[in-house]
Design an enzyme around this catalytic site. Sequence first.
Site, PDB file in Angstrom:
ATOM      1  N   ASP A  30      38.625  -5.988  -8.831  1.00  0.00           N
ATOM      2  CA  ASP A  30      38.888  -6.631  -7.548  1.00  0.00           C
ATOM      3  C   ASP A  30      38.521  -5.653  -6.423  1.00  0.00           C
ATOM      4  O   ASP A  30      38.801  -4.456  -6.494  1.00  0.00           O
ATOM      5  CB  ASP A  30      40.361  -7.030  -7.448  1.00  0.00           C
ATOM      6  CG  ASP A  30      40.613  -8.015  -6.322  1.00  0.00           C
ATOM      7  OD1 ASP A  30      40.905  -9.185  -6.626  1.00  0.00           O
ATOM      8  OD2 ASP A  30      40.504  -7.613  -5.145  1.00  0.00           O
ATOM      9  N   ILE A  31      37.906  -6.183  -5.368  1.00  0.00           N
ATOM     10  CA  ILE A  31      37.437  -5.344  -4.267  1.00  0.00           C
ATOM     11  C   ILE A  31      38.600  -4.769  -3.455  1.00  0.00           C
ATOM     12  O   ILE A  31      38.451  -3.747  -2.772  1.00  0.00           O
ATOM     13  CB  ILE A  31      36.470  -6.168  -3.373  1.00  0.00           C
ATOM     14  CG1 ILE A  31      35.502  -5.277  -2.627  1.00  0.00           C
ATOM     15  CG2 ILE A  31      37.223  -7.106  -2.447  1.00  0.00           C
ATOM     16  CD1 ILE A  31      34.311  -6.013  -2.035  1.00  0.00           C
ATOM     17  N   ASN A  87      46.066 -17.877  -9.073  1.00  0.00           N
ATOM     18  CA  ASN A  87      46.553 -18.459  -7.827  1.00  0.00           C
ATOM     19  C   ASN A  87      46.007 -19.867  -7.647  1.00  0.00           C
ATOM     20  O   ASN A  87      44.908 -20.195  -8.113  1.00  0.00           O
ATOM     21  CB  ASN A  87      46.133 -17.594  -6.634  1.00  0.00           C
ATOM     22  CG  ASN A  87      46.904 -16.289  -6.574  1.00  0.00           C
ATOM     23  OD1 ASN A  87      48.094 -16.248  -6.864  1.00  0.00           O
ATOM     24  ND2 ASN A  87      46.217 -15.217  -6.205  1.00  0.00           N
ATOM     25  N   VAL A  94      39.433 -17.649  -3.213  1.00  0.00           N
ATOM     26  CA  VAL A  94      38.062 -17.854  -3.697  1.00  0.00           C
ATOM     27  C   VAL A  94      38.077 -19.092  -4.604  1.00  0.00           C
ATOM     28  O   VAL A  94      38.737 -19.086  -5.649  1.00  0.00           O
ATOM     29  CB  VAL A  94      37.542 -16.622  -4.462  1.00  0.00           C
ATOM     30  CG1 VAL A  94      36.159 -16.905  -5.044  1.00  0.00           C
ATOM     31  CG2 VAL A  94      37.487 -15.396  -3.546  1.00  0.00           C
ATOM     32  N   HIS A  98      39.564 -17.940 -11.459  1.00  0.00           N
ATOM     33  CA  HIS A  98      39.582 -16.549 -11.914  1.00  0.00           C
ATOM     34  C   HIS A  98      40.998 -16.160 -12.274  1.00  0.00           C
ATOM     35  O   HIS A  98      41.964 -16.693 -11.714  1.00  0.00           O
ATOM     36  CB  HIS A  98      39.016 -15.606 -10.841  1.00  0.00           C
ATOM     37  CG  HIS A  98      39.653 -15.767  -9.505  1.00  0.00           C
ATOM     38  ND1 HIS A  98      39.332 -16.800  -8.649  1.00  0.00           N
ATOM     39  CD2 HIS A  98      40.617 -15.044  -8.861  1.00  0.00           C
ATOM     40  CE1 HIS A  98      40.050 -16.707  -7.554  1.00  0.00           C
ATOM     41  NE2 HIS A  98      40.862 -15.654  -7.662  1.00  0.00           N
ATOM     42  N   HIS A 100      43.578 -12.910 -12.557  1.00  0.00           N
ATOM     43  CA  HIS A 100      43.808 -11.526 -12.136  1.00  0.00           C
ATOM     44  C   HIS A 100      44.560 -10.809 -13.257  1.00  0.00           C
ATOM     45  O   HIS A 100      45.682 -11.206 -13.602  1.00  0.00           O
ATOM     46  CB  HIS A 100      44.720 -11.466 -10.901  1.00  0.00           C
ATOM     47  CG  HIS A 100      44.182 -12.133  -9.667  1.00  0.00           C
ATOM     48  ND1 HIS A 100      43.718 -11.414  -8.584  1.00  0.00           N
ATOM     49  CD2 HIS A 100      44.082 -13.430  -9.323  1.00  0.00           C
ATOM     50  CE1 HIS A 100      43.358 -12.269  -7.623  1.00  0.00           C
ATOM     51  NE2 HIS A 100      43.570 -13.487  -8.056  1.00  0.00           N
TER      52      HIS A 100
END
Length: 110
Positions: A30-31, A87, A94, A98, A100
């Site tokens: 993750d950025i 989420n 986004v 995905h 996490h």
Amino acid sequence: MEECIFCKIINKEIPKEFRFESDTLVAFDDISPSADVHILIVPRVHIEKMLDLNKNHSNLLVQIFEVVNRLVQENNLSGDSYRLVVNGGRAQHVPHLHFHLLGGQWKKMV
Ligand code: AMP
Ligand code: ZN
């Protein structure tokens, strides 16, 4: 999905080092990490959200948990703390499904 940032990463239009890559999934850091380890596991296929999943995705879902297992081992998290988060709704920023994987010390909410 032309404007989807994760599709651009998957299609290598945006450079990104993958921690895992298969014909169905990619995983990358993750950025803006919320924990010591914060890896996103992302299906290559553009599924917008968790609620779009159905029985046709059963193989993909098993593969996701296999990758999670592998990443937990690789990052020595099994005896530490780890958590898997998806989420939805306004908590999802986004719109490409995905997972996490968070491990070690937490810094903030995802
Ligand atoms: P969510 O709020 O569940 O949709 O989470 C989206 C996550 O994607 C956030 O934790 C962001 O920090 C992360 N993110 C957004 N853009 C990038 C990027 N280019 N590379 C890696 N992670 C990103
Ligand atoms: Zn996408």
